[in-house]
Design a protein around this motif. Structure first.
Motif, PDB file in Angstrom:
ATOM      1  N   ALA A 128      19.860   9.184  -4.309  1.00 60.67           N
ATOM      2  CA  ALA A 128      20.294  10.562  -4.108  1.00 60.67           C
ATOM      3  C   ALA A 128      21.775  10.697  -4.425  1.00 60.67           C
ATOM      4  O   ALA A 128      22.559   9.774  -4.214  1.00 60.67           O
ATOM      5  N   ALA A 129      22.142  11.863  -4.939  1.00 55.34           N
ATOM      6  CA  ALA A 129      23.550  12.189  -5.163  1.00 55.34           C
ATOM      7  C   ALA A 129      24.057  12.960  -3.945  1.00 55.34           C
ATOM      8  O   ALA A 129      23.323  13.779  -3.385  1.00 55.34           O
ATOM      9  N   PRO A 130      25.299  12.711  -3.506  1.00 55.17           N
ATOM     10  CA  PRO A 130      25.835  13.413  -2.325  1.00 55.17           C
ATOM     11  C   PRO A 130      25.777  14.933  -2.468  1.00 55.17           C
ATOM     12  O   PRO A 130      25.467  15.644  -1.507  1.00 55.17           O
ATOM     13  N   GLU A 131      26.052  15.430  -3.687  1.00 58.26           N
ATOM     14  CA  GLU A 131      26.035  16.877  -3.911  1.00 58.26           C
ATOM     15  C   GLU A 131      24.644  17.460  -3.666  1.00 58.26           C
ATOM     16  O   GLU A 131      24.492  18.514  -3.032  1.00 58.26           O
ATOM     17  N   GLY A 132      23.617  16.763  -4.167  1.00 61.87           N
ATOM     18  CA  GLY A 132      22.260  17.235  -3.981  1.00 61.87           C
ATOM     19  C   GLY A 132      21.810  17.169  -2.537  1.00 61.87           C
ATOM     20  O   GLY A 132      21.115  18.064  -2.040  1.00 61.87           O
ATOM     21  N   LEU A 133      22.232  16.099  -1.839  1.00 61.72           N
ATOM     22  CA  LEU A 133      21.871  15.957  -0.430  1.00 61.72           C
ATOM     23  C   LEU A 133      22.434  17.103   0.410  1.00 61.72           C
ATOM     24  O   LEU A 133      21.738  17.706   1.234  1.00 61.72           O
ATOM     25  N   LYS A 134      23.701  17.411   0.215  1.00 62.09           N
ATOM     26  CA  LYS A 134      24.339  18.467   0.995  1.00 62.09           C
ATOM     27  C   LYS A 134      23.699  19.827   0.710  1.00 62.09           C
ATOM     28  O   LYS A 134      23.461  20.618   1.634  1.00 62.09           O
ATOM     29  N   ARG A 135      23.397  20.069  -0.547  1.00 62.78           N
ATOM     30  CA  ARG A 135      22.782  21.341  -0.912  1.00 62.78           C
ATOM     31  C   ARG A 135      21.370  21.449  -0.345  1.00 62.78           C
ATOM     32  O   ARG A 135      20.979  22.474   0.222  1.00 62.78           O
ATOM     33  N   PHE A 136      20.601  20.387  -0.475  1.00 58.45           N
ATOM     34  CA  PHE A 136      19.213  20.374  -0.020  1.00 58.45           C
ATOM     35  C   PHE A 136      19.139  20.493   1.501  1.00 58.45           C
ATOM     36  O   PHE A 136      18.387  21.306   2.043  1.00 58.45           O
ATOM     37  N   CYS A 137      19.928  19.688   2.197  1.00 52.12           N
ATOM     38  CA  CYS A 137      19.897  19.702   3.662  1.00 52.12           C
ATOM     39  C   CYS A 137      20.515  20.972   4.237  1.00 52.12           C
ATOM     40  O   CYS A 137      20.155  21.404   5.340  1.00 52.12           O
ATOM     41  N   GLY A 138      21.454  21.561   3.508  1.00 52.37           N
ATOM     42  CA  GLY A 138      22.014  22.824   3.947  1.00 52.37           C
ATOM     43  C   GLY A 138      20.974  23.928   3.912  1.00 52.37           C
ATOM     44  O   GLY A 138      20.995  24.852   4.744  1.00 52.37           O
ATOM     45  N   ARG A 139      20.054  23.828   2.965  1.00 52.74           N
ATOM     46  CA  ARG A 139      18.974  24.829   2.832  1.00 52.74           C
ATOM     47  C   ARG A 139      17.873  24.571   3.853  1.00 52.74           C
ATOM     48  O   ARG A 139      17.290  25.519   4.394  1.00 52.74           O
ATOM     49  N   PHE A 140      17.577  23.304   4.110  1.00 49.07           N
ATOM     50  CA  PHE A 140      16.483  22.947   5.022  1.00 49.07           C
ATOM     51  C   PHE A 140      16.995  21.951   6.076  1.00 49.07           C
ATOM     52  O   PHE A 140      16.728  20.754   5.997  1.00 49.07           O
ATOM     53  N   PRO A 141      17.720  22.416   7.073  1.00 47.38           N
ATOM     54  CA  PRO A 141      18.357  21.511   8.049  1.00 47.38           C
ATOM     55  C   PRO A 141      17.378  20.757   8.949  1.00 47.38           C
ATOM     56  O   PRO A 141      17.731  19.701   9.486  1.00 47.38           O
ATOM     57  N   SER A 142      16.156  21.269   9.115  1.00 48.40           N
ATOM     58  CA  SER A 142      15.187  20.615  10.000  1.00 48.40           C
ATOM     59  C   SER A 142      14.318  19.600   9.264  1.00 48.40           C
ATOM     60  O   SER A 142      13.519  18.899   9.882  1.00 48.40           O
ATOM     61  N   LEU A 143      14.468  19.521   7.960  1.00 45.29           N
ATOM     62  CA  LEU A 143      13.667  18.610   7.138  1.00 45.29           C
ATOM     63  C   LEU A 143      14.386  17.266   7.038  1.00 45.29           C
ATOM     64  O   LEU A 143      15.580  17.218   6.771  1.00 45.29           O
ATOM     65  N   ARG A 144      13.656  16.164   7.264  1.00 45.97           N
ATOM     66  CA  ARG A 144      14.260  14.835   7.198  1.00 45.97           C
ATOM     67  C   ARG A 144      14.172  14.262   5.794  1.00 45.97           C
ATOM     68  O   ARG A 144      13.165  14.441   5.104  1.00 45.97           O
ATOM     69  N   VAL A 145      15.225  13.564   5.396  1.00 46.91           N
ATOM     70  CA  VAL A 145      15.293  12.919   4.082  1.00 46.91           C
ATOM     71  C   VAL A 145      15.412  11.416   4.289  1.00 46.91           C
ATOM     72  O   VAL A 145      16.302  10.948   5.005  1.00 46.91           O
ATOM     73  N   ILE A 146      14.523  10.665   3.648  1.00 42.25           N
ATOM     74  CA  ILE A 146      14.581   9.203   3.675  1.00 42.25           C
ATOM     75  C   ILE A 146      14.943   8.742   2.271  1.00 42.25           C
ATOM     76  O   ILE A 146      14.177   8.946   1.322  1.00 42.25           O
ATOM     77  N   THR A 147      16.125   8.179   2.106  1.00 44.76           N
ATOM     78  CA  THR A 147      16.559   7.742   0.783  1.00 44.76           C
ATOM     79  C   THR A 147      16.937   6.266   0.813  1.00 44.76           C
ATOM     80  O   THR A 147      17.390   5.749   1.843  1.00 44.76           O
ATOM     81  N   GLY A 148      16.734   5.602  -0.311  1.00 43.09           N
ATOM     82  CA  GLY A 148      17.067   4.188  -0.390  1.00 43.09           C
ATOM     83  C   GLY A 148      18.537   3.955  -0.658  1.00 43.09           C
ATOM     84  O   GLY A 148      19.121   2.977  -0.177  1.00 43.09           O
ATOM     85  N   TRP A 149      19.159   4.858  -1.430  1.00 45.45           N
ATOM     86  CA  TRP A 149      20.563   4.642  -1.818  1.00 45.45           C
ATOM     87  C   TRP A 149      21.231   5.972  -2.121  1.00 45.45           C
ATOM     88  O   TRP A 149      20.637   6.845  -2.751  1.00 45.45           O
ATOM     89  N   ILE A 150      22.471   6.118  -1.668  1.00 46.61           N
ATOM     90  CA  ILE A 150      23.267   7.306  -1.990  1.00 46.61           C
ATOM     91  C   ILE A 150      24.319   6.894  -3.002  1.00 46.61           C
ATOM     92  O   ILE A 150      25.187   6.066  -2.706  1.00 46.61           O
ATOM     93  N   ASP A 151      24.237   7.439  -4.209  1.00 45.86           N
ATOM     94  CA  ASP A 151      25.169   7.073  -5.265  1.00 45.86           C
ATOM     95  C   ASP A 151      26.481   7.859  -5.160  1.00 45.86           C
ATOM     96  O   ASP A 151      26.673   8.651  -4.239  1.00 45.86           O
ATOM     97  N   LYS A 152      27.358   7.620  -6.145  1.00 50.35           N
ATOM     98  CA  LYS A 152      28.717   8.167  -6.045  1.00 50.35           C
ATOM     99  C   LYS A 152      28.782   9.672  -6.253  1.00 50.35           C
ATOM    100  O   LYS A 152      29.386  10.396  -5.465  1.00 50.35           O
TER     101      LYS A 152
END
Length: 290
Positions: A181-205
């Motif tokens: 996952a990219a940090p930008e995408g994570l923040k945007r995605f979780c900002g839209r769906f705060p109650s949804l959990r994300v399981i990722t293997g690696w967060i890139d730069k």
């Protein structure tokens, strides 16, 4: 002599949303990601090691499902007070790359129901657009494991969640699983769906100017798809795995064809079976040195 611990390249943004969970950052996991990131890694090895990571992700996602007390009797006649999963689950893959994660889910959860969502960018609006979906009829009552290996801008994933919500799936019953996952995408995605959990293997730069994940691993779907490869692995066993995977992929596409107009079904099926026969013939010719 004690083994040295390699420094991790994992990125942990200061404002990482609380709904994001990563795999334990071990040297083994770092080694697996190093292999699949390497552009010289053979397709057979890419399949094998990315599948190992996918299974780890699925196992971790199950830790986030609710459980209820359950008492069982052991072969010794004693009782054991344990737990069981509450409710049913299903997987939903975002085509096409997400389909590669289905096998890992099935290996961990036997007979699990799996749905599919196809999202492409609309050429006129440049926004994600739903082109196809096939979901279990009772999906609104299930916990959903949403599968897509790469989270860049988050556009396709957010559209997929919207499709699930339209089918009655509550946001808190969705767990999104991805490898990188990219940090930008994570923040945007979780900002839209705060109650949804994300399981990722690696967060890139970060994302670059073309919205590619950096350092990333390239196009996950293309690196797994035999149609885009001009070579096979040197391992006969890996080649057979490749043929089996492509046969499964063709079967999946034929299932999609069932929703097409009757006039086109026969043509589509014939073309896809011819394609599968070509893959198998090429594999056999290679093994027989023809």
């Amino acid at each position: 002599m004690a083994a040295s611990t390699a420094p991790t390249s994992q990125t942990h943004p200061a404002a990482l949303p609380p709904s994001v969970f990563t795999l334990p950052q071990t040297a083994q996991l770092e080694a697996l990601y190093t292999i699949i990131r390497d552009k010289t890694t053979s397709r057979g090895d890419f399949l094998f090691y990315s599948d190992r990571i996918i299974r780890l992700l699925v196992e971790e996602s199950l830790n986030h499902l609710p459980v209820i007390p359950k008492i069982v009797e052991t072969p010794t006649g004693a009782t054991y007070e344990g737990v069981g999963f509450e409710g049913k689950i299903c997987g939903v893959s975002i085509l096409r790359a997400g389909e590669a994660m289905e096998a890992g889910l099935r290996e961990v959860c036997r007979s699990v129901r799996i749905g599919k969502i196809l999202i492409q960018r609309d050429e006129e609006t440049a926004l994600p657009k739903l082109f196809y979906s096939k979901l279990p009829e009772d999906i609104a009552s299930r916990y959903v494991l949403l599968l897509d290996p790469m989270l860049a801008t988050g556009g396709s994933a957010m559209k997929a969640v919207e499709v699930l919500q339209e089918q009655g799936v509550p946001e808190e019953r969705i767990i999104f699983i991805n490898l990188i996952a990219a940090p930008e995408g994570l923040k945007r995605f979780c900002g839209r769906f705060p109650s949804l959990r994300v399981i990722t293997g690696w967060i890139d730069k970060c994302l670059n100017e073309k919205s590619y994940i950096i350092p990333g691993l390239g196009d996950f779907g293309e690196r797994r798809c035999v149609c885009c490869a001009c070579w096979y692995s040197s391992s006969p066993t890996a080649d057979l795995d490749i043929v089996n995977e492509e046969s499964s992929r063709v079967t999946s596409i034929i299932a999609l064809a069932d929703d097409c107009h009757v006039a086109f079904k026969s043509l589509i099926r014939h073309a896809l079976r011819q394609l599968a026969a070509f893959f198998l013939a090429e594999h056999l010719a290679k093994q027989l040195s023809l």
